[in-house]
Design a protein around this motif. Sequence first.
Motif: not given
Length: 384
Positions: A241, A257-258
């Motif tokens: 993140r 976030g990812t």
Amino acid sequence: MVSNAHGGPAAETRSLGVPLLLLAALCLTLPAGLAAQARAPIVAVPQDAAAGTDDFYYLDLANGTVLHGDQLRRNPLQIRVQRVRQNLFAEIGRPTNQPAAVGEVLLVPIHFAARSVRAVLFVETSTGYVAFFDQLGKGGTFGRITSAIGRPFSTLAAADGNFALLPRHDTNGRTVGAYLYHAGSGRAFYLAGLNRLDTDRAAVAAAGFPRLTGRVAAAEIQSFDRTVSYLVVDGGDGSLRFLDVDGDNQGRVSVRGTTSNLFPTFAADAASSSPERFVAVPIRDSRETTTHVLFVDGATGDLAVFDGMEDDARAPRARKLAANLYGALGTSAAGERICAAVPAVAGNGATSGVWLIDSRTRAVAYVADPASPTATIRRVDVGN
């Protein structure tokens, strides 16, 4: 007078024949007396200049010994390493027979201008003690020590070593402050005034930092020298993140976030143990902008590059490289170890490579063109 980390008196400014930063990592052939310490963790820090990275130091957490690596620009595959005269633990009043645990001692370079490291910030996370080292390399020493008044990070002090020390740079590339982030609790404090080596500054609580399930690894993300974010890895679940900084508010970050996760790239369960498994190294271009992050898995020696940070059309992703640290060093991955990293910055500000030091053997490898799919890794010849 100010107090040192362990209660003894310390001159507010004193000469540190400085052994402060160790790249013992550099020893392909260990100097006498270091072989027995080879399994202890090390902490490394570069000394960048306008012409590029030509020096680095590393600290041996077994006993406070510091080594200096230089002549790096001549040939990154052939470097010279020598022990500095002073012992860092003795300098701060810590017994030299009291080893530091992983994450207990953190170092970060302080830039007074872009690509100009003039000092080093030292933090002992178990006590919150802070010191500055300037006049780096003068007289064959690491530098001169000045202890901060009180212990600025004492409120955050913990014994688990699950910390990240995150520098913050302004638009001129100066290191104006740093966050000490305790990932186990999700708490962080910010210390300003680093470019002025301000010894009488209180650290302030910072909001927005996430609580992680495992060990933290983090890399600073810059845009034209200025810090815009930090990429954080949770060693417990592999998630990644971003912690975006607020340009006007030093006391808050925002989590972004990812969908990326390191465990599909690196095995979730590795055969070898590593008390600090992942190392994250920012890779910058000639605009002083972070375009990639190199990840090193200390448990397997595998490498991966995280990219796509400038491309809004696709999600960032981790791409595994063919290169392997332990393969390049000709050693097994077995046994507890961590990896220390030193970015090689060229004269144009771009990251041309990364030196990696294996804590177990003290052997050094060099990753050339780390952002490229054809990145190569080779063992370094270390002399003294």
